[in-house]
Design a protein around this motif. Structure first.
Motif, mmCIF file in Angstrom:
data_model
loop_
_atom_site.group_PDB
_atom_site.id
_atom_site.type_symbol
_atom_site.label_atom_id
_atom_site.label_comp_id
_atom_site.label_asym_id
_atom_site.label_seq_id
_atom_site.Cartn_x
_atom_site.Cartn_y
_atom_site.Cartn_z
ATOM 1 N N MET A 1 0.861 -1.204 0.000
ATOM 2 C CA MET A 1 0.000 0.000 0.000
ATOM 3 C C MET A 1 0.893 1.248 0.000
ATOM 4 S SD MET A 1 -3.233 1.195 0.326
ATOM 5 C CE MET A 1 -4.310 -0.034 1.084
ATOM 6 N N THR A 2 0.619 2.166 -0.875
ATOM 7 C CA THR A 2 1.377 3.417 -0.905
ATOM 8 C C THR A 2 0.441 4.564 -0.575
ATOM 9 O OG1 THR A 2 2.859 2.550 -2.602
ATOM 10 C CG2 THR A 2 2.788 4.943 -2.342
ATOM 11 N N LEU A 3 0.914 5.445 0.278
ATOM 12 C CA LEU A 3 0.119 6.622 0.616
ATOM 13 C C LEU A 3 -0.167 7.409 -0.658
ATOM 14 C CD1 LEU A 3 -1.074 8.461 2.809
ATOM 15 C CD2 LEU A 3 1.158 9.554 2.987
ATOM 16 N N SER A 4 -1.395 7.881 -0.786
ATOM 17 C CA SER A 4 -1.757 8.639 -1.982
ATOM 18 C C SER A 4 -2.653 9.789 -1.567
ATOM 19 C CB SER A 4 -2.512 7.743 -2.975
ATOM 20 O OG SER A 4 -3.782 7.412 -2.437
ATOM 21 N N MET A 5 -2.830 10.726 -2.473
ATOM 22 C CA MET A 5 -3.688 11.872 -2.177
ATOM 23 C C MET A 5 -5.114 11.417 -1.880
ATOM 24 S SD MET A 5 -2.013 14.773 -2.149
ATOM 25 C CE MET A 5 -3.213 16.081 -2.514
ATOM 26 N N TYR A 6 -5.566 10.377 -2.560
ATOM 27 C CA TYR A 6 -6.914 9.876 -2.261
ATOM 28 C C TYR A 6 -6.976 9.305 -0.847
ATOM 29 C CZ TYR A 6 -11.206 7.181 -2.381
ATOM 30 O OH TYR A 6 -12.436 6.676 -2.074
ATOM 31 N N GLN A 7 -6.027 8.417 -0.534
ATOM 32 C CA GLN A 7 -6.048 7.785 0.793
ATOM 33 C C GLN A 7 -6.006 8.817 1.913
ATOM 34 O OE1 GLN A 7 -6.633 4.757 1.732
ATOM 35 N NE2 GLN A 7 -6.709 3.852 -0.313
ATOM 36 N N ALA A 8 -5.262 9.894 1.686
ATOM 37 C CA ALA A 8 -5.103 10.910 2.732
ATOM 38 C C ALA A 8 -6.285 11.862 2.812
ATOM 39 C CB ALA A 8 -3.809 11.704 2.496
ATOM 40 N N SER A 9 -7.242 11.733 1.905
ATOM 41 C CA SER A 9 -8.328 12.726 1.876
ATOM 42 C C SER A 9 -9.706 12.059 1.970
ATOM 43 C CB SER A 9 -8.216 13.614 0.632
ATOM 44 O OG SER A 9 -8.303 12.850 -0.565
ATOM 45 N N ALA A 10 -10.267 11.652 0.863
ATOM 46 C CA ALA A 10 -11.681 11.248 0.822
ATOM 47 C C ALA A 10 -12.078 10.237 1.908
ATOM 48 C CB ALA A 10 -12.037 10.731 -0.578
ATOM 49 N N PRO A 11 -11.366 9.093 2.041
ATOM 50 C CA PRO A 11 -11.829 8.132 3.063
ATOM 51 C C PRO A 11 -11.722 8.677 4.474
ATOM 52 C CG PRO A 11 -10.064 7.190 1.690
ATOM 53 C CD PRO A 11 -10.236 8.591 1.260
ATOM 54 N N ARG A 12 -10.740 9.549 4.727
ATOM 55 C CA ARG A 12 -10.584 10.123 6.066
ATOM 56 C C ARG A 12 -11.719 11.096 6.358
ATOM 57 N NH1 ARG A 12 -8.887 5.994 7.422
ATOM 58 N NH2 ARG A 12 -9.526 6.965 9.343
ATOM 59 N N PHE A 13 -12.064 11.921 5.377
ATOM 60 C CA PHE A 13 -13.184 12.843 5.578
ATOM 61 C C PHE A 13 -14.472 12.054 5.830
ATOM 62 C CE2 PHE A 13 -10.640 15.791 2.659
ATOM 63 C CZ PHE A 13 -10.243 16.633 3.676
ATOM 64 N N ALA A 14 -14.710 11.049 5.009
ATOM 65 C CA ALA A 14 -15.959 10.284 5.141
ATOM 66 C C ALA A 14 -16.017 9.590 6.501
ATOM 67 C CB ALA A 14 -16.061 9.264 3.999
ATOM 68 N N HIS A 15 -14.886 9.035 6.920
ATOM 69 C CA HIS A 15 -14.850 8.330 8.210
ATOM 70 C C HIS A 15 -15.203 9.265 9.365
ATOM 71 C CE1 HIS A 15 -13.357 5.425 11.213
ATOM 72 N NE2 HIS A 15 -12.820 6.470 11.809
ATOM 73 N N GLU A 34 -17.983 9.944 -1.459
ATOM 74 C CA GLU A 34 -17.831 8.535 -1.840
ATOM 75 C C GLU A 34 -18.111 8.311 -3.321
ATOM 76 O OE1 GLU A 34 -20.114 6.382 1.140
ATOM 77 O OE2 GLU A 34 -18.393 6.423 2.523
ATOM 78 N N GLY A 35 -18.659 9.326 -3.987
ATOM 79 C CA GLY A 35 -18.872 9.218 -5.430
ATOM 80 C C GLY A 35 -17.645 9.568 -6.248
ATOM 81 N N VAL A 36 -16.614 10.078 -5.577
ATOM 82 C CA VAL A 36 -15.378 10.435 -6.293
ATOM 83 C C VAL A 36 -14.429 9.238 -6.235
ATOM 84 C CG1 VAL A 36 -13.373 11.957 -6.262
ATOM 85 C CG2 VAL A 36 -15.670 12.893 -5.860
ATOM 86 N N LYS A 37 -13.854 8.901 -7.371
ATOM 87 C CA LYS A 37 -13.006 7.704 -7.453
ATOM 88 C C LYS A 37 -11.545 8.051 -7.126
ATOM 89 C CE LYS A 37 -15.893 5.090 -10.572
ATOM 90 N NZ LYS A 37 -17.057 5.940 -10.229
ATOM 91 N N PRO A 38 -10.815 7.084 -6.575
ATOM 92 C CA PRO A 38 -9.413 7.330 -6.242
ATOM 93 C C PRO A 38 -8.628 7.950 -7.392
ATOM 94 C CG PRO A 38 -10.089 5.201 -5.359
ATOM 95 C CD PRO A 38 -11.256 5.732 -6.145
ATOM 96 N N ALA A 39 -8.850 7.468 -8.605
ATOM 97 C CA ALA A 39 -8.046 7.952 -9.738
ATOM 98 C C ALA A 39 -8.285 9.436 -10.013
ATOM 99 C CB ALA A 39 -8.361 7.140 -10.999
ATOM 100 N N GLN A 40 -9.439 9.958 -9.564
ATOM 101 C CA GLN A 40 -9.711 11.384 -9.794
ATOM 102 C C GLN A 40 -8.875 12.275 -8.868
ATOM 103 O OE1 GLN A 40 -14.213 10.490 -9.540
ATOM 104 N NE2 GLN A 40 -14.152 12.323 -10.809
ATOM 105 N N ILE A 41 -8.489 11.751 -7.715
ATOM 106 C CA ILE A 41 -7.748 12.539 -6.724
ATOM 107 C C ILE A 41 -6.260 12.201 -6.735
ATOM 108 C CG2 ILE A 41 -7.456 12.883 -4.237
ATOM 109 C CD1 ILE A 41 -10.430 12.856 -3.894
ATOM 110 N N ASP A 42 -5.962 10.944 -7.015
ATOM 111 C CA ASP A 42 -4.539 10.570 -6.985
ATOM 112 C C ASP A 42 -3.758 11.357 -8.030
ATOM 113 O OD1 ASP A 42 -4.599 8.951 -4.817
ATOM 114 O OD2 ASP A 42 -4.922 7.103 -5.948
ATOM 115 N N GLY A 43 -2.578 11.774 -7.647
ATOM 116 C CA GLY A 43 -1.744 12.570 -8.547
ATOM 117 C C GLY A 43 -2.013 14.057 -8.487
ATOM 118 N N SER A 44 -2.840 14.478 -7.520
ATOM 119 C CA SER A 44 -3.214 15.903 -7.453
ATOM 120 C C SER A 44 -2.247 16.726 -6.597
ATOM 121 C CB SER A 44 -4.643 16.043 -6.914
ATOM 122 O OG SER A 44 -4.736 15.516 -5.599
#
Lengths: 168, 168
Positions: free
Chosen positions: B1-15, B101-111
């Motif tokens: 698992m590699t830390l990514s912009m998605y992992q650090a944002s969307a799931p944390r906010f939702a949680h 939760e409607g935003v996909k990881p690929a939309q945020i990763d690399g941002s």
């Protein structure tokens, strides 16, 4: 620039701790201007069974220090919880920041899957490094920093959100 | 698992938003058990010029929604600040979580280097995506979530840190 475990941890902890030190300076100045004993503020709490301001600062420091130590896989220095005055609390922050800034990016980067084991009260909890950082250390750290701010605001210290966020 | 912009944002906010919804449930139950008008709690604040509970929840929601929208480069849906009751605040949280939760990881990763421009009061602020997420969005989000918790604790609602952190 690629997001990394180091970028998401050490510099953010250090930045917020420096903001917290500046907030304590404002609280000290507020107390002096109004002839309030600063120890009244450092012992203030939002509810009888919540931590007082001094303890909020100590726990914020230890959450940051522990996260950096565990993610880097280095010994977590023990800091005794003896502080009462603002000067003592600022010294606690300073030594925490010095520890954090002494850890190099390469020590923390790549720690996503590092096994983290810690005691939370009676429970022993196991995490992977990334989950520990994002799911526990960061929210817990910001919780205590925000509650320190809230205690001071509740007691009339003039602070604004920018004091919390800092210059980013 | 590699830390990514998605992992650090969307799931944390939702949680954390889901934890906040559960905290509001406890506040509602507390009010009902003690025959307290829940609107007294949603209008409670820690100091006259701080936001009341309802506004803390709204701002937490908007900070999360705005971060996810900006990092993903999608339109940031406008949610009007009309909520007063706990049921309305929980519905606000629900629609925020649904957006996140409607935003996909690929939309945020690399941002990490995405140009983010936003207004903070009178100031227009520019950030790179990573700095925006780590230096502004996450601490601001946790600030408002923690302050919502603090307001309820200050008013006697029985909550513990685990209600804030959730199961991680």
């Amino acid at each position: 620039m690629t997001l990394s475990m180091y970028q998401a941890s050490a510099p953010r902890f250090a930045h917020m701790l420096k903001s917290l030190a500046a907030i304590l300076d404002k609280a000290q100045a507020h107390a002096e201007a109004r002839k309030i004993d600063p120890l009244v503020l450092s012992a203030a709490r939002l509810y009888p069974d919540m931590f007082a301001l001094a303890r909020q600062v100590q726990v914020a420091c230890d959450t940051a220090k522990g996260a950096v130590a565990r993610l880097a896989g280095v010994e977590n220095p023990k800091h005794e919880d003896t502080e009462k005055t603002f000067a003592e609390l600022k010294a606690r922050i300073d030594k925490t920041v010095a520890f954090i800034e002494g850890v190099k990016p390469a020590q923390i980067d790549g720690s996503e899957d590092r096994e983290i084991v810690m005691k939370l009260g009676p429970r022993e909890v196991q995490w992977k490094g990334m989950q520990y950082l994002l799911g526990f250390a960061l929210p817990n750290f910001y919780f205590h920093a925000a509650t320190a701010y809230d205690i001071l605001r509740h007691n009339g210290v003039e602070l604004a959100k920018r004091d919390f966020i800092g210059n980013v």
